[in-house]
Design an enzyme around this catalytic site. Structure first.
Site, PDB file in Angstrom:
ATOM      1  N   HIS A 120      53.586  48.316  60.420  1.00 53.24           N
ATOM      2  CA  HIS A 120      53.899  49.615  59.835  1.00 53.24           C
ATOM      3  C   HIS A 120      54.621  50.514  60.824  1.00 53.24           C
ATOM      4  O   HIS A 120      55.184  51.536  60.433  1.00 53.24           O
ATOM      5  CB  HIS A 120      52.629  50.299  59.312  1.00 53.24           C
ATOM      6  CG  HIS A 120      51.546  50.451  60.333  1.00 53.24           C
ATOM      7  ND1 HIS A 120      50.770  49.403  60.770  1.00 53.24           N
ATOM      8  CD2 HIS A 120      51.093  51.524  61.020  1.00 53.24           C
ATOM      9  CE1 HIS A 120      49.897  49.829  61.670  1.00 53.24           C
ATOM     10  NE2 HIS A 120      50.070  51.110  61.839  1.00 53.24           N
ATOM     11  N   LEU A 147      43.293  56.720  65.761  1.00 50.64           N
ATOM     12  CA  LEU A 147      43.251  57.100  64.349  1.00 50.64           C
ATOM     13  C   LEU A 147      43.785  55.983  63.466  1.00 50.64           C
ATOM     14  O   LEU A 147      44.882  55.463  63.697  1.00 50.64           O
ATOM     15  CB  LEU A 147      44.071  58.370  64.121  1.00 50.64           C
ATOM     16  CG  LEU A 147      43.483  59.637  64.744  1.00 50.64           C
ATOM     17  CD1 LEU A 147      44.459  60.805  64.594  1.00 50.64           C
ATOM     18  CD2 LEU A 147      42.143  59.989  64.114  1.00 50.64           C
ATOM     19  N   GLU A 180      40.667  28.711  60.544  1.00 52.75           N
ATOM     20  CA  GLU A 180      41.768  28.336  59.667  1.00 52.75           C
ATOM     21  C   GLU A 180      42.878  29.376  59.657  1.00 52.75           C
ATOM     22  O   GLU A 180      44.054  29.044  59.486  1.00 52.75           O
ATOM     23  CB  GLU A 180      41.255  28.108  58.241  1.00 52.75           C
ATOM     24  CG  GLU A 180      40.291  26.923  58.094  1.00 52.75           C
ATOM     25  CD  GLU A 180      38.849  27.243  58.471  1.00 52.75           C
ATOM     26  OE1 GLU A 180      38.551  28.411  58.798  1.00 52.75           O
ATOM     27  OE2 GLU A 180      38.016  26.321  58.448  1.00 52.75           O
ATOM     28  N   ASP A 200      45.278  49.576  66.916  1.00 61.77           N
ATOM     29  CA  ASP A 200      43.856  49.489  67.244  1.00 61.77           C
ATOM     30  C   ASP A 200      43.020  49.205  66.001  1.00 61.77           C
ATOM     31  O   ASP A 200      42.069  48.432  66.050  1.00 61.77           O
ATOM     32  CB  ASP A 200      43.335  50.714  68.018  1.00 61.77           C
ATOM     33  CG  ASP A 200      43.754  52.048  67.441  1.00 61.77           C
ATOM     34  OD1 ASP A 200      44.493  52.091  66.441  1.00 61.77           O
ATOM     35  OD2 ASP A 200      43.337  53.085  68.008  1.00 61.77           O
TER      36      ASP A 200
END
Lengths: 629, 629
Positions: free
Chosen positions: A77, A188, A371, A156
């Protein structure tokens, strides 16, 4: 537009200018698009400014260079930052940044994908970039033997994903000192503070416990960043490095720094204007960081391919499990093609990947019971041009579905082999029975789904998978069943076989894998009743052979029995009827036999009967179609 | 058969006898079945002997007692040991052990499932029992407020699954001192040694870093086990306990102790005979351990349900996002029913679970970005009788598919809400677009798949989900669309609506969610061309309303357009055509519109058009059916 060129010896002032530019451009592109994540970009801008100028060895004019470092944004993002980096590198124009970001038909997508030549893998489903990076680093250390480093920017919040810990575990296990995670600890998340906030010590303990070397820095101290990246970039020792960077979300614009409520929100134009002013305005610095060099590296292992290596052959009638044929075929492929590599999730003696691991230990990567990491490692290996085959029980590929889905978006060619399909496995019970895998794999974009019934067809399909783009999936069976086809018979992807047919067939029986054997037995039962059954082996479930199906429907007045060792939804039956309806058939009388109940333990034969997908039930369904009451 | 009863004050010699019995019975049952995992049972037999005699507070005569401790075998393949425990507890007979294990139609399945009254959750897909246990422990600490402990036996191989670390992370975060993991570190996995072998310190560092208190013991030292279990069982402090037990696979039979090649293999009868002799023969000890007590506990929070709480209502025509209606409805349900709880994967402001979290913080569990743990926690909460609703982006439920699949086998009633379905989301791009979720969820055994198009139907379906058994899934949409139905209209599961129809319809348009709105617009376009379109709202994708579909096919000469914001495989189109063929329709002319290409960014409208699933494409497809060239 005047540009100033920055070089690796640029001073910290110049780096600060570059970092401000990355922030400004992150704000500009997202505000222009009306969506995006500027604040998540601003926290990591200092890290990227130093990295791209002084440490990332990358030839921006040749993104496919084998010696380039790799840069993966696990926090996908933060695409505004990545695209700002691309502008600073001079490969994306300011105009594209301002008119292309998140727009229809443009390449600067909301989250990065490999439609951009500088992007290795698609990210945006969190916790995947680092696992993918493990795969690239495995290739670098063990296969390419090139000195490139793999730099992964993680957020994070995503450190809460178990897949991150699978990745660090494997990075430690495989001594991937060429892997460096830059963790942007901005405290955050999307909807509030992260679980661990700025408790860098907690992250340190975890990363160290999982085998990483950890460096803690102030992620806005350019000198500290520089020192840490230099240290990590030496790729010395035998451990991956995790750089924990304490950062501030929205850093650089006082109105939003460290404030909740600004995740995934572009600044309104007036705020953007104030932010840009506070950051010193628009800049057009162009950076040429260090270039990679071919010197001083061991170079890839080059095993001479022995193109004459024979594929395994099985006599017609001799019993062989398709999972065994998978292992046999993989070994033969490995002899022919040094790019073929294999991975398994600690069930290699069951999937028969063990045969490859034994024959080519240098090209086998044990992923233990992880997996997600297995599929991610395959994705990273594919980035480097290898042809990974990854295997586990078919049921356990459900564990990695998000990674398979993202593998498709990453345009990765992944070859997946799932063994122990369906109730046929018997005594182990439902937890080990793949009954959703055909639906799951068919729904993946651009996927190929294969389900052979004997050794010969398995060998042919494994061979075909080596050259199949996208996600290809082979479903294998636990038990051994008689060989149906002579060695060397062709099994093109998208085809089907008609092992039994006549001039006056009454009904069509369609199976794949174990149910094909049941269909053949059913045809014998029906023949005894004077009913002629055509039998179709749908070894290629996707794409499916519409022509063979249509011809059979035509020949048998639309009377079709489909039997599958899978839940009723989204599997073989769905593929067959979808193809026939798409072909415009209006004569269909379909009996669809599948596993509707919740299975327990038993023998394979008991469970096939219980599920109503054995020869007796197929024959009974066929009789019902041919001679309705 | 003579039995000897053991009580909590039994001495260590008696415990050793019991442990030998558990080993002998593990060998006997698996040898009699011809399959199973005796060696993985033998390593943990001492742990279980001490646990069941002295520490597990369990009323074997009342397995549903609210105050019982919980015992979960995360290493489900150690079922021979679990069933030997059940025999020792006197609830399973020796005869059942010897004739029922892994047999067809019997309840002692290859891996434990809740068909047995003493089993909470199905295990056998590794790395799930501990995450499930977190859910049970959350219920114990925060909802039931009962002093029961949750004892989870894990293997060591499964500690490679990221889900284990998601579990310990959440157990630490939520201070689950009532959760105790017994890790059976026997060094050997299925196909070879485990990654960390007997490096207990490595496991210790990891578990401590993730917030657990760690006790290391020799897993065959009965006194040490007893002390550790007593310590852990106090459930003091604010951390979960992990007991690392160094054990030997196959312990008790010298021929196989610590030897590779014995995973998942029963002993041949001659070896079994020698093993039983070496272990001192067959015993029939019966154990009555400590019983739980209702005394001294706070008791559950009992919020008086306000059955009159009104469900939210939206005016027809007013735009509301179905994800918003989900949040609104959940709050109303929460007011009515104190058993309703919610979980989310750190996207609660996007899924609107935030509304519930705000209204009922005591019944909301933030799982951060750990979708596997989210579904597992929901499963554990369901074990304790709560009604969990778990939400994240629909795309990210792919991360938890194995847990959803196992949730079904666990007979858990889970309510899953996936927001941001399909290309409709627009700018964020393909990583955030659920395009496989309908296929994935339909393929789950016994599942219910719902996909409402407006606020009113969403509210009704959320309300229905509260009472829906099994896995129910609600697919919600990012954007806001006009209300179609008056408040209070009924939307039974398995039904469909016909928002537009006439006496002489030419074609049927079928949609759900966003494509229903496109179908309605298409009907307007078609009406302008003089084509009468019937429109069906397939809000219940599974089960699907065969009667409404059949009637529409009958009325419109089999001319049907189905449009879905999903890949072509396994979704709405597949459900519709499957139902119509099962109903024997032979007149079908189906145009199936779905997302075939790889989407990028754009506006929702641009992407619906690009995918060919908007009103224009639906109308064009309908014209092609009504007036073929």
């Amino acid at each position: 537009m005047t540009t100033t060129e920055l070089h690796p010896d640029a001073g910290l002032d110049a780096l600060a200018d570059l970092a401000a530019q990355l922030r400004v451009d992150s704000i500009r592109s997202s505000t222009s698009a009306g969506s995006g994540h500027p604040t998540s970009s601003m926290s990591a801008a200092d890290l990227l400014a130093v990295l791209m100028t002084r440490h990332l060895r990358y030839d921006w004019d040749d993104p496919r260079s084998a010696v380039n470092d790799h840069l993966i944004f696990s926090k996908g993002h933060a695409s505004p930052l990545l695209y700002a980096v691309f502008k600073a590198a001079g490969v994306v124009s300011d105009e594209e940044l301002m008119t292309g970001y998140r727009r229809f038909g443009q390449r600067l997508e909301g989250h990065p994908t490999p439609v951009l030549p500088w992007v290795d893998v698609a990210t945006g489903s969190l916790g995947q970039g680092l696992p993918d990076g493990v795969g690239v680093a495995l290739a670098g250390k063990y296969l390419d033997r090139l000195p490139y480093r793999v730099w992964v920017l993680t957020g994070d919040s995503e450190l809460a994903e178990g897949s991150i810990w699978e990745a660090l575990d494997k990075a430690g296990h495989y001594h991937l000192s060429n892997l460096i995670a830059l963790a942007d600890i901005n405290r955050l998340g999307q909807s509030g503070p992260t679980e661990l906030g700025w408790d860098l010590d907690a992250y340190r303990r975890r990363a160290e416990a999982f085998g990483a070397r950890v460096l803690e820095i102030d992620g806005h101290d350019l000198a500290a960043i520089d020192a840490a990246l230099a240290d990590a970039g030496r790729a010395a020792g035998d451990r991956p490095t995790v750089i924990l960077a304490k950062t501030i979300k929205g850093r650089g614009f006082s109105e939003i720094e460290d404030k909740e409520g600004w995740h995934g929100r572009p600044l309104p134009p007036d705020m953007a204007e104030r932010a840009i002013a506070q950051l010193g305005g628009i800049r057009n610095l162009v950076v040429r960081g260090p270039r990679p060099s071919m010197a001083d590296h061991a170079g890839p292992r080059t095993a001479a391919p022995s193109s004459g290596a024979a594929m395994p052959a099985y006599p017609v009638g001799e019993k062989v499990a398709t999972r065994k044929a998978y292992g046999d075929a993989l070994v033969a492929l490995g002899a022919r093609d040094p790019k073929v590599v294999a991975l398994d999730g600690e069930v290699k003696n069951s999937t028969f990947a063990l045969e490859f691991a034994t024959a080519y230990p240098d090209r086998y990567f044990e992923m233990y019971i992880a997996e997600q990491q297995m599929v991610a490692a395959a994705t990273g290996l594919a980035v480097r041009g290898y042809r990974p085959f990854a295997s586990t029980f078919a049921a356990f590929f459900t564990r990695a579905y998000d990674f398979i889905r993202m593998g498709a978006i990453s345009l990765a060619d992944l070859r997946l082999a799932g063994s122990h399909a369906g109730v046929e496995i018997g005594a182990d019970g439902p937890s080990q029975m793949a009954l959703e895998d055909l639906a799951m794999m068919r729904a993946v974009h651009g996927s190929t789904v294969l389900y052979p019934a004997d050794g010969t067809s398995t060998v042919a399909l494994v061979e075909a998978m080596a050259d199949t783009p996208g996600i290809s999936y082979l479903r294998t069976t636990r038990g051994a069943y008689p060989g149906l086809y002579p060695a060397g018979e062709a099994f093109p992807i998208g085809g089907a076989k008609v092992p039994r047919s006549g001039d006056h067939d009454d009904v069509t029986l369609i199976g794949a894998g174990v149910t094909l054997h049941e269909c053949l037995r059913a045809a014998d039962l029906l023949a005894a009743d004077g009913i002629a059954a055509r039998v179709i082996d749908c070894y290629s479930v996707k794409p499916i052979d519409s022509a063979v199906l249509t011809a059979a429907a035509e020949a048998t007045a639309g009377r079709i029995v489909v039997a599958e060792d899978h839940h009723p939804e989204g599997g073989l039956g769905s593929a067959v009827t979808g193809a026939l309806l798409a072909a415009g058939r209006k004569d269909l009388s379909v009996a669809h036999l599948a596993v509707s109940g919740m299975p327990g333990s038993g023998t394979g034969a008991e469970l096939l009967a219980w599920a109503g997908i054995d020869a007796d039930h197929i024959a009974e369904a066929a009789r019902g179609l041919v001679r309705p009451e």
